[in-house]
Write an enzyme that holds these catalytic residues in place. Structure first.
Site, PDB file in Angstrom:
ATOM      1  N   CYS A   1     130.237 -81.108-162.251  1.00  0.00           N
ATOM      2  CA  CYS A   1     129.563 -79.986-161.598  1.00  0.00           C
ATOM      3  C   CYS A   1     129.556 -78.838-162.603  1.00  0.00           C
ATOM      4  O   CYS A   1     130.613 -78.471-163.140  1.00  0.00           O
ATOM      5  CB  CYS A   1     130.360 -79.591-160.359  1.00  0.00           C
ATOM      6  SG  CYS A   1     129.799 -78.081-159.548  1.00  0.00           S
ATOM      7  N   ASN A   2     128.371 -78.314-162.879  1.00  0.00           N
ATOM      8  CA  ASN A   2     128.289 -77.223-163.858  1.00  0.00           C
ATOM      9  C   ASN A   2     129.001 -75.973-163.372  1.00  0.00           C
ATOM     10  O   ASN A   2     129.661 -75.277-164.146  1.00  0.00           O
ATOM     11  CB  ASN A   2     126.826 -76.882-164.136  1.00  0.00           C
ATOM     12  CG  ASN A   2     126.165 -77.926-164.999  1.00  0.00           C
ATOM     13  OD1 ASN A   2     126.074 -77.761-166.199  1.00  0.00           O
ATOM     14  ND2 ASN A   2     125.718 -79.016-164.405  1.00  0.00           N
ATOM     15  N   THR A   3     128.847 -75.676-162.077  1.00  0.00           N
ATOM     16  CA  THR A   3     129.451 -74.457-161.542  1.00  0.00           C
ATOM     17  C   THR A   3     130.973 -74.516-161.691  1.00  0.00           C
ATOM     18  O   THR A   3     131.593 -73.573-162.195  1.00  0.00           O
ATOM     19  CB  THR A   3     129.052 -74.268-160.058  1.00  0.00           C
ATOM     20  OG1 THR A   3     127.636 -74.354-159.950  1.00  0.00           O
ATOM     21  CG2 THR A   3     129.529 -72.945-159.528  1.00  0.00           C
TER      22      THR A   3
ATOM     23  N   GLU B   1     118.341 -81.797-152.977  1.00  0.00           N
ATOM     24  CA  GLU B   1     119.066 -82.338-151.812  1.00  0.00           C
ATOM     25  C   GLU B   1     118.091 -82.885-150.771  1.00  0.00           C
ATOM     26  O   GLU B   1     118.340 -83.900-150.141  1.00  0.00           O
ATOM     27  CB  GLU B   1     119.920 -81.242-151.170  1.00  0.00           C
ATOM     28  CG  GLU B   1     121.166 -80.882-151.942  1.00  0.00           C
ATOM     29  CD  GLU B   1     122.339 -81.807-151.634  1.00  0.00           C
ATOM     30  OE1 GLU B   1     122.469 -82.245-150.487  1.00  0.00           O
ATOM     31  OE2 GLU B   1     123.098 -82.094-152.573  1.00  0.00           O
TER      32      GLU B   1
ATOM     33  N   ASP C   1     132.219 -83.337-157.693  1.00  0.00           N
ATOM     34  CA  ASP C   1     131.116 -82.374-157.698  1.00  0.00           C
ATOM     35  C   ASP C   1     131.131 -81.727-156.318  1.00  0.00           C
ATOM     36  O   ASP C   1     131.792 -82.211-155.395  1.00  0.00           O
ATOM     37  CB  ASP C   1     129.778 -83.097-157.945  1.00  0.00           C
ATOM     38  CG  ASP C   1     128.580 -82.147-157.874  1.00  0.00           C
ATOM     39  OD1 ASP C   1     128.679 -81.024-158.402  1.00  0.00           O
ATOM     40  OD2 ASP C   1     127.550 -82.514-157.276  1.00  0.00           O
ATOM     41  N   SER C   2     130.364 -80.656-156.189  1.00  0.00           N
ATOM     42  CA  SER C   2     130.240 -80.021-154.876  1.00  0.00           C
ATOM     43  C   SER C   2     129.503 -80.936-153.894  1.00  0.00           C
ATOM     44  O   SER C   2     129.570 -80.729-152.694  1.00  0.00           O
ATOM     45  CB  SER C   2     129.468 -78.709-155.014  1.00  0.00           C
ATOM     46  OG  SER C   2     128.233 -78.956-155.656  1.00  0.00           O
TER      47      SER C   2
ATOM     48  N   TYR D   1     128.470 -74.727-154.209  1.00  0.00           N
ATOM     49  CA  TYR D   1     129.466 -73.936-154.933  1.00  0.00           C
ATOM     50  C   TYR D   1     128.763 -72.776-155.659  1.00  0.00           C
ATOM     51  O   TYR D   1     129.366 -71.754-155.936  1.00  0.00           O
ATOM     52  CB  TYR D   1     130.153 -74.794-156.008  1.00  0.00           C
ATOM     53  CG  TYR D   1     131.246 -75.724-155.532  1.00  0.00           C
ATOM     54  CD1 TYR D   1     131.511 -75.944-154.183  1.00  0.00           C
ATOM     55  CD2 TYR D   1     132.029 -76.408-156.476  1.00  0.00           C
ATOM     56  CE1 TYR D   1     132.518 -76.828-153.793  1.00  0.00           C
ATOM     57  CE2 TYR D   1     133.040 -77.272-156.089  1.00  0.00           C
ATOM     58  CZ  TYR D   1     133.275 -77.483-154.747  1.00  0.00           C
ATOM     59  OH  TYR D   1     134.267 -78.337-154.375  1.00  0.00           O
ATOM     60  N   GLY D   2     127.494 -73.008-155.988  1.00  0.00           N
ATOM     61  CA  GLY D   2     126.784 -72.114-156.909  1.00  0.00           C
ATOM     62  C   GLY D   2     126.580 -70.691-156.421  1.00  0.00           C
ATOM     63  O   GLY D   2     126.264 -69.806-157.217  1.00  0.00           O
TER      64      GLY D   2
ATOM     65  N   CYS E   1     122.759 -77.757-164.276  1.00  0.00           N
ATOM     66  CA  CYS E   1     123.169 -78.035-162.903  1.00  0.00           C
ATOM     67  C   CYS E   1     122.929 -79.515-162.692  1.00  0.00           C
ATOM     68  O   CYS E   1     121.870 -80.037-163.081  1.00  0.00           O
ATOM     69  CB  CYS E   1     122.331 -77.217-161.915  1.00  0.00           C
ATOM     70  SG  CYS E   1     122.677 -77.640-160.187  1.00  0.00           S
ATOM     71  N   THR E   2     123.912 -80.185-162.097  1.00  0.00           N
ATOM     72  CA  THR E   2     123.800 -81.649-161.979  1.00  0.00           C
ATOM     73  C   THR E   2     122.703 -82.077-161.002  1.00  0.00           C
ATOM     74  O   THR E   2     122.330 -83.242-160.973  1.00  0.00           O
ATOM     75  CB  THR E   2     125.153 -82.256-161.558  1.00  0.00           C
ATOM     76  OG1 THR E   2     125.641 -81.555-160.409  1.00  0.00           O
ATOM     77  CG2 THR E   2     126.154 -82.171-162.674  1.00  0.00           C
ATOM     78  N   HIS E   3     122.189 -81.151-160.219  1.00  0.00           N
ATOM     79  CA  HIS E   3     121.079 -81.486-159.314  1.00  0.00           C
ATOM     80  C   HIS E   3     119.727 -81.502-160.034  1.00  0.00           C
ATOM     81  O   HIS E   3     118.774 -82.098-159.550  1.00  0.00           O
ATOM     82  CB  HIS E   3     120.974 -80.452-158.184  1.00  0.00           C
ATOM     83  CG  HIS E   3     121.939 -80.671-157.067  1.00  0.00           C
ATOM     84  ND1 HIS E   3     123.286 -80.487-157.216  1.00  0.00           N
ATOM     85  CD2 HIS E   3     121.740 -81.063-155.785  1.00  0.00           C
ATOM     86  CE1 HIS E   3     123.882 -80.744-156.054  1.00  0.00           C
ATOM     87  NE2 HIS E   3     122.964 -81.100-155.181  1.00  0.00           N
TER      88      HIS E   3
END
Ligand code: DGL
Length: 279
Positions: free
Chosen positions: A76-78, A156, A13-14, A45-46, A196-198
């Site tokens: 990571c979705n992006t 984050e 992932d980013s 990355y987004g 989005c994984t966040h």
């Protein structure tokens, strides 16, 4: 030579967001060893171009493939939205599983009114990968995509509940889920994909804005299921009798990775368990 089923799964992932996918994978496939790479030096990355994200994604994959993996999860979705083809072309011998297709499948399964909202990074939404994946399953679905880039920073920072995330969630989502009375609005979606994984960390704040009956889809569990199916189909699943290990790699500060990662994984990550890599 190590047998394929004994090799680890590689994930990247980013940053630490993909640990929400790792958490689901641990639950579904506890015997698998996993190498998780968080490219924290280059997060986010987004907001970057598809070309740049594809280049970063192939570099992350190269690091993992070089260590010997049997399957690659793009957590990571992006990167899943823009780099899956590049990754499959670069590594044709390794199965590559992204999070977009499993998320789209889960959304199509959940919706009753064929109206689905996707939230993600700017790049994920602008690229239209979710829209295409959903339409390939349900051609009549009405899909609305909304970039919610501030959610990444909030997750984050650990600002996942209270006034600030709720205000941000309302600002982003009210126009879709609570249109002002009298406004001409299309069918309100009954399904929301956290693209989005966040974002799973912000699910409680998001839940406050959308209607109680809205299904919130987090692709982590469906992705873990897809990985399990693929390992089984290829006969490369590890024996159930062992408990897998996790190796963490990061491209930036190890201490920060361990601290923020612990929140995303929901289990303590020790600084000593994380290695710094230069990719
Ligand atoms: N993990 C990324 C994703 O799922 C979001 C963070 C970023 O912008 O790098 O899209």
């Amino acid at each position: 030579m190590t047998k394929t089923n004994e090799l680890p799964i590689g994930m990247f992932d980013s940053g630490v967001g993909g640990l929400t996918v790792l958490k689901a994978l641990r639950k579904r496939c506890p015997s698998e060893d996993v190498i998780y790479l968080g490219d924290t030096a280059r997060l986010p990355y987004g907001t970057k171009s598809s070309l740049t994200v594809s280049r970063y994604a192939v570099q992350c994959a190269a690091e993992l493939v070089g260590r010997g993996i049997k399957l690659l999860v793009v957590a990571c979705n992006t990167a899943s939205a823009v780099a899956l083809t590049a990754l499959r072309e670069a590594y044709p011998d390794i199965p590559v599983i992204g999070v977009v297709e499993p998320g789209a499948r889960a959304a199509c399964h959940a919706t009753h009114n064929h109206a689905i909202a996707i939230i993600g990074t700017e790049s994920t939404i602008a690229g239209g990968a979710y829209q295409r994946a959903i339409h390939s399953i349900d051609a009549q679905a009405r899909v609305v995509g909304h970039p919610c880039p501030l959610f990444v920073a909030l997750a984050e920072e650990g600002w996942t509940d209270g006034e600030v995330p709720e205000a941000v969630a309302a600002r982003y989502l009210d126009p879709v889920f609570n249109p002002a009375p009298g406004t001409e609005s299309p069918t309100v979606p009954d399904t929301l994909v956290l693209g989005c994984t966040h974002f799973p960390l912000l699910a409680p704040a998001i839940r406050n804005v959308v209607k109680a009956e809205t299904t919130i889809v987090d692709s982590a569990a469906t992705t873990a299921e897809t990985v399990n199916d693929e390992l089984t189909r290829r006969g490369i699943k590890r024996a159930d009798s062992v408990f897998g290990t996790i190796n963490y790699l990061t491209t930036d500060d190890v201490v920060r990775f361990a601290r923020t990662g612990t929140r995303f994984l929901g289990t303590a990550i020790g600084e000593g368990e994380v290695d710094l890599v230069d990719i």
